[in-house]
Motif scaffolding. Structure first.
Motif, PDB file in Angstrom:
ATOM      1  N   SER A  52       0.830  -1.210   0.000  1.00  0.00           N
ATOM      2  CA  SER A  52       0.000   0.000   0.000  1.00  0.00           C
ATOM      3  C   SER A  52       0.863   1.258   0.000  1.00  0.00           C
ATOM      4  N   ILE A  53       1.993   1.218   0.689  1.00  0.00           N
ATOM      5  CA  ILE A  53       2.923   2.354   0.674  1.00  0.00           C
ATOM      6  C   ILE A  53       3.519   2.522  -0.717  1.00  0.00           C
ATOM      7  N   MET A  54       3.804   1.416  -1.379  1.00  0.00           N
ATOM      8  CA  MET A  54       4.354   1.469  -2.747  1.00  0.00           C
ATOM      9  C   MET A  54       3.331   2.086  -3.705  1.00  0.00           C
ATOM     10  N   ARG A  55       2.061   1.697  -3.573  1.00  0.00           N
ATOM     11  CA  ARG A  55       1.013   2.280  -4.433  1.00  0.00           C
ATOM     12  C   ARG A  55       0.873   3.776  -4.173  1.00  0.00           C
ATOM     13  N   LEU A  56       0.930   4.176  -2.901  1.00  0.00           N
ATOM     14  CA  LEU A  56       0.851   5.608  -2.570  1.00  0.00           C
ATOM     15  C   LEU A  56       2.061   6.351  -3.144  1.00  0.00           C
ATOM     16  N   SER A  57       3.241   5.771  -3.030  1.00  0.00           N
ATOM     17  CA  SER A  57       4.444   6.409  -3.591  1.00  0.00           C
ATOM     18  C   SER A  57       4.303   6.587  -5.093  1.00  0.00           C
ATOM     19  N   TRP A  58       3.797   5.547  -5.777  1.00  0.00           N
ATOM     20  CA  TRP A  58       3.576   5.639  -7.227  1.00  0.00           C
ATOM     21  C   TRP A  58       2.635   6.795  -7.539  1.00  0.00           C
ATOM     22  N   ALA A  59       1.519   6.864  -6.809  1.00  0.00           N
ATOM     23  CA  ALA A  59       0.532   7.919  -7.056  1.00  0.00           C
ATOM     24  C   ALA A  59       1.131   9.304  -6.812  1.00  0.00           C
ATOM     25  N   LEU A  60       1.910   9.437  -5.760  1.00  0.00           N
ATOM     26  CA  LEU A  60       2.479  10.742  -5.421  1.00  0.00           C
ATOM     27  C   LEU A  60       3.472  11.232  -6.468  1.00  0.00           C
ATOM     28  N   VAL A  61       4.376  10.364  -6.930  1.00  0.00           N
ATOM     29  CA  VAL A  61       5.358  10.839  -7.915  1.00  0.00           C
ATOM     30  C   VAL A  61       4.731  11.067  -9.284  1.00  0.00           C
ATOM     31  N   HIS A  62       3.529  10.564  -9.496  1.00  0.00           N
ATOM     32  CA  HIS A  62       2.821  10.795 -10.753  1.00  0.00           C
ATOM     33  C   HIS A  62       1.779  11.908 -10.637  1.00  0.00           C
ATOM     34  N   ILE A  93      13.695   2.620  -7.232  1.00  0.00           N
ATOM     35  CA  ILE A  93      14.654   3.500  -7.909  1.00  0.00           C
ATOM     36  C   ILE A  93      14.004   4.135  -9.137  1.00  0.00           C
ATOM     37  N   TYR A  94      13.238   3.343  -9.875  1.00  0.00           N
ATOM     38  CA  TYR A  94      12.549   3.872 -11.057  1.00  0.00           C
ATOM     39  C   TYR A  94      11.572   4.973 -10.651  1.00  0.00           C
ATOM     40  N   LEU A  95      10.770   4.710  -9.611  1.00  0.00           N
ATOM     41  CA  LEU A  95       9.809   5.729  -9.171  1.00  0.00           C
ATOM     42  C   LEU A  95      10.517   6.981  -8.666  1.00  0.00           C
ATOM     43  N   TYR A 100      12.055  12.651  -9.593  1.00  0.00           N
ATOM     44  CA  TYR A 100      13.053  13.683  -9.881  1.00  0.00           C
ATOM     45  C   TYR A 100      12.856  14.280 -11.276  1.00  0.00           C
ATOM     46  N   TYR A 101      12.420  13.457 -12.217  1.00  0.00           N
ATOM     47  CA  TYR A 101      12.109  13.965 -13.562  1.00  0.00           C
ATOM     48  C   TYR A 101      10.985  14.992 -13.480  1.00  0.00           C
ATOM     49  N   ARG A 102       9.933  14.647 -12.741  1.00  0.00           N
ATOM     50  CA  ARG A 102       8.791  15.554 -12.597  1.00  0.00           C
ATOM     51  C   ARG A 102       9.158  16.811 -11.812  1.00  0.00           C
ATOM     52  N   SER A 103      10.219  16.732 -11.012  1.00  0.00           N
ATOM     53  CA  SER A 103      10.680  17.887 -10.235  1.00  0.00           C
ATOM     54  C   SER A 103      11.744  18.687 -10.985  1.00  0.00           C
ATOM     55  N   ASP A 104      11.949  18.353 -12.254  1.00  0.00           N
ATOM     56  CA  ASP A 104      12.933  19.035 -13.102  1.00  0.00           C
ATOM     57  C   ASP A 104      14.369  18.871 -12.618  1.00  0.00           C
ATOM     58  N   GLU A 105      14.634  17.810 -11.875  1.00  0.00           N
ATOM     59  CA  GLU A 105      15.995  17.492 -11.445  1.00  0.00           C
ATOM     60  C   GLU A 105      16.500  16.372 -12.344  1.00  0.00           C
ATOM     61  N   SER A 107      19.422  15.619 -13.858  1.00  0.00           N
ATOM     62  CA  SER A 107      20.675  14.874 -13.656  1.00  0.00           C
ATOM     63  C   SER A 107      20.480  13.786 -12.604  1.00  0.00           C
ATOM     64  N   LYS A 108      19.765  14.089 -11.537  1.00  0.00           N
ATOM     65  CA  LYS A 108      19.483  13.080 -10.506  1.00  0.00           C
ATOM     66  C   LYS A 108      18.608  11.967 -11.093  1.00  0.00           C
ATOM     67  N   SER A 109      17.620  12.328 -11.883  1.00  0.00           N
ATOM     68  CA  SER A 109      16.757  11.343 -12.529  1.00  0.00           C
ATOM     69  C   SER A 109      17.575  10.441 -13.441  1.00  0.00           C
ATOM     70  N   TRP A 110      18.487  11.038 -14.200  1.00  0.00           N
ATOM     71  CA  TRP A 110      19.311  10.260 -15.129  1.00  0.00           C
ATOM     72  C   TRP A 110      20.185   9.261 -14.370  1.00  0.00           C
ATOM     73  N   GLN A 111      20.784   9.696 -13.264  1.00  0.00           N
ATOM     74  CA  GLN A 111      21.615   8.800 -12.461  1.00  0.00           C
ATOM     75  C   GLN A 111      20.806   7.607 -11.949  1.00  0.00           C
ATOM     76  N   LEU A 112      19.591   7.873 -11.493  1.00  0.00           N
ATOM     77  CA  LEU A 112      18.749   6.804 -10.957  1.00  0.00           C
ATOM     78  C   LEU A 112      18.288   5.849 -12.052  1.00  0.00           C
ATOM     79  N   VAL A 113      17.938   6.384 -13.204  1.00  0.00           N
ATOM     80  CA  VAL A 113      17.500   5.508 -14.298  1.00  0.00           C
ATOM     81  C   VAL A 113      18.670   4.650 -14.773  1.00  0.00           C
ATOM     82  N   GLN A 114      19.876   5.169 -14.688  1.00  0.00           N
ATOM     83  CA  GLN A 114      21.057   4.365 -15.016  1.00  0.00           C
ATOM     84  C   GLN A 114      21.183   3.189 -14.046  1.00  0.00           C
TER      85      GLN A 114
END
Length: 167
Positions: A52-62, A93-95, A100-105, A107-114
């Motif tokens: 349930s925490i994972m679903r909430l995290s998904w919803a929040l970052v989206h 890590i993907y979420l 970070y992508y949605r927050s316009d960060e 470089s941080k998003s790119w590092q995590l997706v790597q």
């Protein structure tokens, strides 16, 4: 001919709008997820709480709200150390990268997706996010160069006008 002009104008609009192809989440879904987390905290198994925490995290970052995205990032960062499996770690890590992508960060998003791609090199979602991040970094660079060129042009124009007035 008009259709081609319309497509060109639309592509320019999309370039400057920065629209992405990732899903958005509305407030109602977030509220439902928050309710699920509260219910899971009252006696459910650790696995149900985690899901349930994972679903909430998904919803929040989206979410379209910056505060929600920040909250989702904080939840994911706090829970990352509690990842029991490689799959859970990869998902978190993907979420985080999406947040970070949605927050316009970017470089941080790119590092995590790597990091995601190190775990699962052929994961389509991560590859799509990587391309989107790289496109945004490129676009921001192009816009930055345009702003710089405009500023330089204005300075040169001001100097030329000042010199013309002197003569």
């Amino acid at each position: 001919m008009e259709a081609k002009i319309g497509q060109f104008i639309d592509s320019i609009g999309n370039f400057f709008k920065g629209a992405d192809q990732f899903p958005w989440c509305d407030r109602d879904v977030i509220l439902d997820c928050e309710r699920d987390v509260a219910e899971a905290s009252n006696g459910d198994s650790d696995e149900n709480k985690s899901e349930s925490i994972m679903r909430l995290s998904w919803a929040l970052v989206h979410s379209k709200k910056e505060d929600d995205v920040r909250r989702g990032i904080a939840m994911l960062e706090a829970s990352l150390t509690n990842s029991n499996t490689t799959l859970q770690k990869r998902e978190k890590i993907y979420l985080l990268a999406v947040g970070y992508y949605r927050s316009d960060e970017y470089s941080k998003s790119w590092q995590l997706v790597q990091q995601c791609l190190e775990i699962a090199p052929d994961w389509r979602q991560a590859l799509t996010l990587k391309k989107a991040v790289e496109d945004r970094i490129t676009k921001d660079g192009v816009i930055g160069m345009g702003i710089t060129a405009t500023a330089i042009g204005l300075v040169i124009g001001g100097v030329a006008a000042a010199l013309a007035r002197r003569n």
